[in-house]
Design a protein around this motif. Structure first.
Motif, PDB file in Angstrom:
ATOM      1  N   VAL A 131       0.840  -1.196   0.000  1.00 32.71           N
ATOM      2  CA  VAL A 131       0.000   0.000   0.000  1.00 32.71           C
ATOM      3  C   VAL A 131       0.876   1.247   0.000  1.00 32.71           C
ATOM      4  O   VAL A 131       0.621   2.212  -0.731  1.00 32.71           O
ATOM      5  CB  VAL A 131      -0.973  -0.014   1.195  1.00 32.71           C
ATOM      6  CG1 VAL A 131      -1.682   1.331   1.340  1.00 32.71           C
ATOM      7  CG2 VAL A 131      -1.996  -1.134   1.032  1.00 32.71           C
ATOM      8  N   ARG A 132       1.958   1.232   0.799  1.00 37.82           N
ATOM      9  CA  ARG A 132       2.876   2.387   0.805  1.00 37.82           C
ATOM     10  C   ARG A 132       3.426   2.612  -0.601  1.00 37.82           C
ATOM     11  O   ARG A 132       3.509   3.734  -1.083  1.00 37.82           O
ATOM     12  CB  ARG A 132       4.036   2.159   1.773  1.00 37.82           C
ATOM     13  CG  ARG A 132       3.606   2.209   3.217  1.00 37.82           C
ATOM     14  CD  ARG A 132       4.802   2.213   4.182  1.00 37.82           C
ATOM     15  NE  ARG A 132       4.291   2.157   5.538  1.00 37.82           N
ATOM     16  CZ  ARG A 132       4.280   1.054   6.287  1.00 37.82           C
ATOM     17  NH1 ARG A 132       4.837  -0.061   5.833  1.00 37.82           N
ATOM     18  NH2 ARG A 132       3.760   1.071   7.497  1.00 37.82           N
ATOM     19  N   VAL A 133       3.798   1.514  -1.247  1.00 37.97           N
ATOM     20  CA  VAL A 133       4.369   1.615  -2.604  1.00 37.97           C
ATOM     21  C   VAL A 133       3.351   2.241  -3.542  1.00 37.97           C
ATOM     22  O   VAL A 133       3.640   3.210  -4.252  1.00 37.97           O
ATOM     23  CB  VAL A 133       4.789   0.210  -3.108  1.00 37.97           C
ATOM     24  CG1 VAL A 133       5.064   0.233  -4.604  1.00 37.97           C
ATOM     25  CG2 VAL A 133       6.007  -0.303  -2.340  1.00 37.97           C
ATOM     26  N   LEU A 134       2.131   1.705  -3.560  1.00 39.38           N
ATOM     27  CA  LEU A 134       1.145   2.180  -4.525  1.00 39.38           C
ATOM     28  C   LEU A 134       0.705   3.614  -4.208  1.00 39.38           C
ATOM     29  O   LEU A 134       0.452   4.400  -5.122  1.00 39.38           O
ATOM     30  CB  LEU A 134      -0.065   1.242  -4.548  1.00 39.38           C
ATOM     31  CG  LEU A 134       0.210  -0.168  -5.079  1.00 39.38           C
ATOM     32  CD1 LEU A 134      -1.060  -1.012  -5.038  1.00 39.38           C
ATOM     33  CD2 LEU A 134       0.767  -0.141  -6.500  1.00 39.38           C
ATOM     34  N   GLU A 135       0.625   3.938  -2.929  1.00 38.17           N
ATOM     35  CA  GLU A 135       0.172   5.282  -2.581  1.00 38.17           C
ATOM     36  C   GLU A 135       1.270   6.333  -2.749  1.00 38.17           C
ATOM     37  O   GLU A 135       1.002   7.528  -2.631  1.00 38.17           O
ATOM     38  CB  GLU A 135      -0.410   5.296  -1.164  1.00 38.17           C
ATOM     39  CG  GLU A 135      -1.719   4.508  -1.120  1.00 38.17           C
ATOM     40  CD  GLU A 135      -2.563   4.765   0.119  1.00 38.17           C
ATOM     41  OE1 GLU A 135      -1.959   5.122   1.160  1.00 38.17           O
ATOM     42  OE2 GLU A 135      -3.795   4.604   0.034  1.00 38.17           O
ATOM     43  N   ALA A 136       2.469   5.877  -3.072  1.00 39.62           N
ATOM     44  CA  ALA A 136       3.551   6.826  -3.359  1.00 39.62           C
ATOM     45  C   ALA A 136       3.180   7.696  -4.562  1.00 39.62           C
ATOM     46  O   ALA A 136       3.729   8.782  -4.754  1.00 39.62           O
ATOM     47  CB  ALA A 136       4.857   6.092  -3.616  1.00 39.62           C
ATOM     48  N   GLY A 158      -8.076  -0.564   2.927  1.00 36.62           N
ATOM     49  CA  GLY A 158      -8.073  -0.990   4.314  1.00 36.62           C
ATOM     50  C   GLY A 158      -8.077  -2.487   4.551  1.00 36.62           C
ATOM     51  O   GLY A 158      -7.808  -2.940   5.654  1.00 36.62           O
ATOM     52  N   PHE A 159      -8.358  -3.269   3.531  1.00 44.56           N
ATOM     53  CA  PHE A 159      -8.410  -4.709   3.776  1.00 44.56           C
ATOM     54  C   PHE A 159      -7.015  -5.276   4.073  1.00 44.56           C
ATOM     55  O   PHE A 159      -6.037  -4.935   3.440  1.00 44.56           O
ATOM     56  CB  PHE A 159      -9.009  -5.454   2.571  1.00 44.56           C
ATOM     57  CG  PHE A 159      -8.867  -6.933   2.733  1.00 44.56           C
ATOM     58  CD1 PHE A 159      -9.760  -7.627   3.536  1.00 44.56           C
ATOM     59  CD2 PHE A 159      -7.794  -7.625   2.176  1.00 44.56           C
ATOM     60  CE1 PHE A 159      -9.593  -8.985   3.760  1.00 44.56           C
ATOM     61  CE2 PHE A 159      -7.630  -8.976   2.382  1.00 44.56           C
ATOM     62  CZ  PHE A 159      -8.528  -9.660   3.178  1.00 44.56           C
ATOM     63  N   GLU A 195     -13.365 -12.536   2.868  1.00 47.00           N
ATOM     64  CA  GLU A 195     -13.505 -11.102   2.581  1.00 47.00           C
ATOM     65  C   GLU A 195     -12.551 -10.668   1.478  1.00 47.00           C
ATOM     66  O   GLU A 195     -12.876  -9.834   0.649  1.00 47.00           O
ATOM     67  CB  GLU A 195     -13.253 -10.289   3.852  1.00 47.00           C
ATOM     68  CG  GLU A 195     -14.458 -10.304   4.771  1.00 47.00           C
ATOM     69  CD  GLU A 195     -14.106  -9.848   6.181  1.00 47.00           C
ATOM     70  OE1 GLU A 195     -13.010  -9.291   6.393  1.00 47.00           O
ATOM     71  OE2 GLU A 195     -14.963 -10.070   7.069  1.00 47.00           O
ATOM     72  N   TYR A 196     -11.371 -11.260   1.498  1.00 50.13           N
ATOM     73  CA  TYR A 196     -10.422 -10.950   0.425  1.00 50.13           C
ATOM     74  C   TYR A 196     -11.042 -11.280  -0.934  1.00 50.13           C
ATOM     75  O   TYR A 196     -11.035 -10.473  -1.861  1.00 50.13           O
ATOM     76  CB  TYR A 196      -9.112 -11.732   0.622  1.00 50.13           C
ATOM     77  CG  TYR A 196      -8.298 -11.760  -0.639  1.00 50.13           C
ATOM     78  CD1 TYR A 196      -7.599 -10.630  -1.038  1.00 50.13           C
ATOM     79  CD2 TYR A 196      -8.290 -12.883  -1.471  1.00 50.13           C
ATOM     80  CE1 TYR A 196      -6.908 -10.615  -2.233  1.00 50.13           C
ATOM     81  CE2 TYR A 196      -7.596 -12.877  -2.655  1.00 50.13           C
ATOM     82  CZ  TYR A 196      -6.912 -11.747  -3.040  1.00 50.13           C
ATOM     83  OH  TYR A 196      -6.246 -11.721  -4.227  1.00 50.13           O
ATOM     84  N   CYS A 197     -11.590 -12.485  -1.047  1.00 51.70           N
ATOM     85  CA  CYS A 197     -12.183 -12.912  -2.323  1.00 51.70           C
ATOM     86  C   CYS A 197     -13.321 -11.978  -2.740  1.00 51.70           C
ATOM     87  O   CYS A 197     -13.438 -11.588  -3.894  1.00 51.70           O
ATOM     88  CB  CYS A 197     -12.749 -14.328  -2.211  1.00 51.70           C
ATOM     89  SG  CYS A 197     -11.514 -15.572  -1.886  1.00 51.70           S
TER      90      CYS A 197
END
Lengths: 429, 444, 393
Positions: A205-210, A316-317, A330-332
């Motif tokens: 998530v950190r990578v993508l939100e960069a 958030g998942f 929930e992932y699926c």
């Protein structure tokens, strides 16, 4: 215009990603050489942690098809399937997969693939998956286990939906895996994999939100394909993935500190004139050429929906060791293609706002009705919602016949020039 | 005079527009696009500049020298004389090229000597040139190639019967020569052409050249020889990437069409362009800047080229399709705009006894329906609505479009210009005016 | 020579067929409007292929209306929403919606058949925000305690939503009544199918198709009466036997073939003795029990006795085996795969079914159509050749 460089530039994480993929195919090759089988399954809604609990390494036909596309061998596979009677109208991933099976079941790296000992049909967000594995079942005679994941039609997950998936996991999927592996299900082992997944997911998530930074240190669509590779494939729930995402994030942090953009295959990206959100999968057969059309004009993707087909972690998942089967369910249920249209519009509009994008691009794929049907309405709604113009371009995943470079380039250029004009007139568009 | 040039390299035709520094249109040129875009570009530009010369002449004609009726007749005669001069020049180039091709073809295909026959045909084509541009003569194709091909075809057949050997050998000479003649830039002399044209126009009106020497001939010749300086050129269209231009000198055709349509009709908010290979629906703001657009997908279904195939299939000229379709009382419903299937479907329908005009009416509707869906995707049809591109010349297409737009969006002012084929080139020329010259110098 | 008897003159039958064909062609749903007019305050609920339990809609006091696209209507606005590689049905359905032709229905149900219809449900939610729109997720797990319980919940929430819409609190007895009526109706439909398989000259498929499809826009009792009246005309005025090739038709379970296409197949020498069009009319094989929990009975019937359909996961057999069974049962001599262009479930199914047919030595041929196909020349030649080859072998 700078011509496409002949040698490919890669950053550290891309090298690592390449090594991971090579290692993955190498291990599959070793299994095949030893005459062992492996479960075959899909990326969206994949149950990698559960599979790892029983040890097997999954074969992912979608990844095989896209890797073949990038290595320019998918065209022949598709034609092979069409010769066998498959229609020109249907999904090219399926045809590449059928073609590859008939051409000796060799993977994209040239390593042989293990035959399926189980077809784990995680039926999430795509009806074609069902037909795909029925076809493979007919070809391979492997046993199939179906995991039906209901659609988020009303824009959320109900208790009944979750309970239905959990029950299937417990009563059909786990017993099938126990039977194939000859091992008893060990829920603590599953918890450990889920714990590692969550760690890797934090860094992913950190990578993508960069992409929220200016300039963006990553390309959140073309470049991000490399970032999501390990977690979309067999590495979720492993220490290797944890390490990979920690290193990737460290590398990106350095780039942020230096104010640098992403590395494209043609070298470091120059001035970022346009920030875009992209909806839809990439084209794999002309991946570099496609990317070049954007980065050569100073367009960087700051966020994309394709990078969420393997999970919406940025919303958030997280996989949860304390709720093992529930969080897998929930992932699926939560994969991007399992969202209804309104939720997709919301997500894209949020991305345009949160990543401060100048516009968005809808890349519409002939193969993929799950993505494509309704995209023209999505385009209209996101434009209405954000006030930012959208571009609409069309091609295909791995059928090279559907990549019309001149047409696509024309649309991309026109769109970016339009954005440029807006910026020139209105200061910042 | 400072000139700004816009070039639109389309899939079927290449267009050039020249503007002065006030943004007024000085000249337009058009030619068939061919495999060599650079030549097509040069030819269109050359034609446009010939047109500029004529426009300069027209503007230079002093007021009061001729009364209104004579003035109009004189300018008409002058325009035709200019076109005749241009035509003759092209014919000479073609004749030279054919002379060079005769021995080549003779060596390849045995038969009687071709030279004398080619000379005789050329002579006849020269004789045919004058009536083409005579007063009141119907205006034929704008393309020299079309006119020359049709003439040579007819004459060649006649000569072949009279013993020139096979028709194919003569056509082989022509086919090779026309390519070469087209692909060489002409040696058009403005001065000589102007002298010829002015003289001819004066003669046509029975005006005494000596008496008019000061009042007409001198100012016109002076205008003709004025120096034209190309300050900036901008290219657009499908072939734009092949132009030897810098990035700043290239604009997408979407932007050019938006701006061009806005220049022609300043109230324009929605533009529909149906060209040979693609259809574009464009929304522009009050300044002609594009706010949204949609294009057809990779196949050319429902574009101008589709109508071209239909015309070929029915053995008709492209310009005959519209008028024939208008005769239809019971249009048939055509469900496929697939160019590949069009031929087969038409043959089937003709076999079933359906009338050509009814099939054509259905085909026109199918083309416009495709355009309607692109318009809807791009954001609808807003007032005013401007229709451009080659298909805008087709009156049936215009009528069907008008009906469907009214049905779906209500009354809209719909603009169609006879010069709409130049919309993209006009937009490019307007961009050329906006692009600082230093950019070009830096590149040059 | 045999024309007088084959074309047995029967004005009653002609009138029935004319009515049925009229209902099939009427995209304005005038019959539904009339039904509602006669019952002030009543509702109608549209549903797409392949199946929804019409009993639920009926029990809630509403009229179930099968929406099967727009036939060959001209699509102007619908095309704006779909790329060229998407089938025709959603375009015409959107066109119907935007043009107001579906205003007469008070809600729309989109069953889980494919990605296109699934996404269409979301498009409907966005385009018609005030209307009642539900996606109807059918289970792909057929264990009563797993898929069954999930489906039961889907059905219960649909029923309660429908009740809220119509203002009726649906009791078990209401549901039992509805099941009973549809049981009768399905029996009539099956009787017609059986008769066609036994004496195809008696029940031309173009007639059967129109009659069965007419049930999409009629009250169930009205439709049952129509089917009975038709069968009565066959007894009173039978047609003379003919010999033509017997074929099974596959691929038509969603976007419907034009009536003219079916007539073309018959004219080219094919008796269609088995098909998969208008599947909702006979989705459940046999009666549904009316005792006990009626809703659970509907669930069990779905799990255990649903018609084979490419969009339902095939658990029990290999794909294609059910086709071979169907062919054997209907004594078909060959199979025609007629799939709508860009129909993923039908076209992905086809290679498997083809392979099974080949393995069972059943001749097969295939072509593509769309609901607005207007040219039948090629199909006629192909089907004619196919029929000849069957009869000669």
């Amino acid at each position: 215009m700078s011509p496409i460089a002949t040698s490919v530039r890669k950053d550290r994480s891309q090298e690592q990603q390449k090594a991971l993929i090579a290692d993955y195919y190498g291990r599959l090759g070793a299994l095949a050489a030893a005459g062992q089988g492996a479960p075959w399954t899909f990326v969206p809604g994949n149950l990698t942690e559960l599979l790892l609990t029983f040890d097997p390494l999954p074969v992912l036909p979608e990844i095989n098809a896209l890797q073949s596309g990038m290595r320019k061998t998918s065209g022949e596979q598709v034609l092979h399937a069409e010769k066998l009677g498959h229609s020109e109208d249907v999904c090219a991933y399926v045809k590449a997969s059928i073609g590859a099976w008939h051409q000796g079941n060799v993977g994209p790296t040239g390593d042989p693939l293990p035959k399926p000992n189980l077809l784990l049909l995680s039926y999430t967000g795509c009806f074609t998956f069902l037909k795909w594995f029925e076809l493979l079942r007919g070809e391979t005679k492997a046993p199939t286990v179906m995991l039906h994941v209901p659609y988020q039609a009303q824009g959320g997950i109900t208790n009944e939906m979750r309970a239905y998936v959990v029950k299937q996991l417990r009563e059909t999927v786990v017993p099938a895996l126990e039977k194939v592996s000859g091992k008893k299900f060990d829920i603590d082992k599953l918890r450990e994999h889920l714990r590692l997944s969550a760690l890797a997911e934090d860094d992913l998530v950190r990578v993508l939100e960069a992409g929220k930074h200016r300039p963006s240190p990553i390309d959140g669509y073309f470049g991000a394909v490399y970032y999501v590779g390990p977690i979309f494939t067999a590495y979720r729930g492993t220490q290797a993935a944890v390490d990979y995402y920690r290193d990737s994030w460290a590398e990106i942090e350095e780039r942020i500190a230096r104010g640098e953009g992403p590395i494209t295959p043609d070298g470091p990206m120059g001035e970022q004139r346009f920030r875009l959100v992209v909806e839809g999968p990439p084209n794999w057969t002309h991946f570099r050429e496609f990317w070049h059309m954007f980065h050569s004009e100073g367009a960087v993707a700051v966020a994309s929906t394709y990078t969420k087909v393997g999970g919406l972690y940025d919303r958030g998942f997280r996989h949860d060791p304390d709720r093992p089967l529930e969080s897998l369910a929930e992932y699926c249920l939560n994969c991007y293609t399992n969202l209804n249209l309104s939720s997709r519009v919301d997500l894209i509009a949020d991305y345009v706002r949160d990543y401060d994008a100048d516009g968005f691009v809808v890349h519409s794929i002939k193969s993929c009705d799950s993505f494509s049907a309704g995209q023209l309405l999505i385009l209209r709604e996101v434009e209405k919602r954000t006030g930012k113009p959208g571009a609409f371009i069309e091609s295909d995943l791995v059928d090279p016949r559907y990549f019309s470079a001149a047409n696509i380039k024309n649309r991309v250029e026109s769109y970016l020039q339009m954005l440029g004009q807006k910026q020139a007139v209105g200061g910042h568009a | 005079m400072k000139c700004f040039v816009g070039i639109d390299l389309g899939s079927t035709t290449t267009k050039a527009v020249v503007l002065d520094d006030q943004g007024r249109i000085l000249g337009r040129g058009i030619t068939n696009s061919r495999s060599n875009y650079e030549v097509a570009c040069a030819v269109a530009r050359e034609e446009a500049f010939a047109d500029v010369r004529f426009t300069s002449c027209e503007r230079a004609l002093p007021d009061g020298v001729l009364d209104a009726a004579h003035r109009e007749a004189f300018l008409d005669a002058l325009a035709r004389a200019f076109r005749l001069a241009w035509h003759r020049e092209r014919l000479d180039a073609l004749a030279d090229a054919m002379r060079r091709e005769v021995p080549v073809v003779e060596a390849l295909f045995a038969g009687p000597a071709l030279g004398p026959h080619v000379e005789a045909i050329v002579l006849r084509m020269r004789e045919l040139a004058d009536p083409l541009f005579a007063k009141g003569a119907p205006r034929r194709s704008d393309f020299f190639r079309d006119v020359a091909t049709s003439q040579f075809h007819t004459l060649g057949e006649a000569f072949a019967k009279r013993g020139a050997g096979s028709f194919e050998r003569l056509m082989a000479v022509f086919d090779k020569a026309i390519l070469k003649a087209e692909n060489q830039e002409s040696h058009f002399s403005p001065q000589a052409s102007a002298e010829f044209a002015i003289g001819r126009a004066l003669a046509e009106l029975d005006l005494d050249a000596k008496a008019a020497a000061n009042s007409i001939v001198r100012p016109l010749l002076a205008a003709m020889s004025a120096e034209l300086e190309t300050v900036q050129t901008v290219g657009t269209g499908y072939g734009r990437a092949t132009l030897p231009f810098s990035r700043e000198q290239i604009r997408s055709e979407i932007l050019c069409h938006g701006l061009g349509a806005h220049a022609m009709f300043p109230g324009t908010r929605t533009v529909l362009d149906i060209g040979g290979q693609d259809t574009k629906a464009i929304q522009v703001d009050a300044n002609g800047l594009v706010t949204s657009f949609q294009m057809n997908d990779r196949c050319a279904a429902g574009c101008g080229r589709y109508l071209g195939y239909i015309a070929d299939e029915m053995n008709l000229g492209l310009h005959e399709l519209g008028p024939l379709a208008q005769k239809s009382c019971r249009p048939v419903r055509i469900n496929s705009t697939c160019t590949v299937f069009a031929g087969a479907e038409i043959r089937d329908r003709l076999t079933l006894g359906q009338k050509r005009e009814d099939i054509l009416a259905g085909l026109h509707r199918a083309v416009i329906l495709r355009a309607m869906s692109l318009l809807a995707r791009s954001g609808g049809v807003h007032d005013e609505f401007t229709f451009t591109g080659g298909v805008a010349k087709n009156e049936t297409a215009v009528k069907v479009l008008r009906d469907l737009v009214t049905q779906n969006y209500g009354e809209r002012t719909m603009n169609v210009s006879p010069n709409s084929i130049y919309t993209g080139a006009l937009g490019a020329a307007l961009f050329a005016r906006r692009t600082p010259a230093r950019v070009m110098e830096a590149v040059a | 020579m045999d024309a007088p008897l084959t074309q047995a003159i029967c004005p009653e039958r002609d009138a029935l067929i004319e009515r049925a064909e009229g209902l099939v062609r009427d995209t304005t749903l005038a019959s539904v409007a009339r039904w509602k007019q006669d019952r002030p305050g009543s509702k109608a609920i549209g549903f797409l292929p392949p199946y929804v339990p019409r009993e639920l809609i009926h029990a809630a006091g509403a009229l179930p209306v099968g929406i099967l696209g727009g036939g060959d209507m001209e699509v102007v606005r619908g095309d704006a929403y779909f790329q060229s590689y998407i089938c025709r049905l959603p375009r015409s359905t959107i066109e119907l919606g935007l043009s107001g032709a579906l205003d007469v229905v008070d809600g729309m149900l989109f069953p889980s058949i494919c990605d296109v219809v699934r996404n269409l449900s979301g498009m409907w939610q966005i385009l018609f925000p005030k209307s009642f729109v539900r996606y109807f997720d059918m289970p792909q797990n057929f264990e009563p305690e797993i898929g069954g319980r999930f489906f039961e919940h889907e059905m219960r929430s649909l029923l309660s939503d429908l009740g809220a819409l119509t203002g009726r609190c649906v009791t078990d007895d209401d549901l039992r009544d509805s099941i009973a009526k549809f049981n009768v109706n399905r029996r009539e439909v099956r009787a017609l199918y059986r008769l066609r398989a036994e004496q195809p000259w008696q029940v031309p498929s173009s007639e059967l198709y129109a009659l069965v499809r007419a049930g999409n826009v009629l009250d169930v009792d009205d439709h049952t009466a129509m089917l009975r009246a038709y069968r009565a005309t066959l007894d009173a005025s039978p047609r003379r036997p003919k010999d033509m090739a017997r074929v099974a038709l596959r691929g038509c379970f969603c976007e419907q073939p034009p009536l003219e296409l079916i007539k073309t197949l018959e004219r080219s020498g094919c008796f269609i003795v088995d098909d998969d069009w208008v599947l909702s009319a006979r989705w459940i094989d046999g009666d549904i029990a009316t005792d006990g929990d009626p809703l659970w009975n509907l669930v069990l019937a779905f799990l255990e006795r649903a018609m084979p359909c490419p969009s339902l996961y095939e658990l029990r057999k290999e794909r294609g085996e059910e086709l071979v069974d169907g062919v054997r049962e209907s004594k078909a001599e060959g199979v025609i795969f007629a799939a709508p262009s860009f129909c993923d479930p039908a076209l992905l199914d086809q290679p498997m079914a083809m392979a099974c047919a080949k393995a069972a030595s059943i001749p097969a041929t295939s072509f593509l159509y769309s609901e607005n196909t207007g040219q039948f020349q090629v199909i006629r030649e192909q089907a004619g050749t196919f029929a000849d080859s069957i009869r000669l072998s």
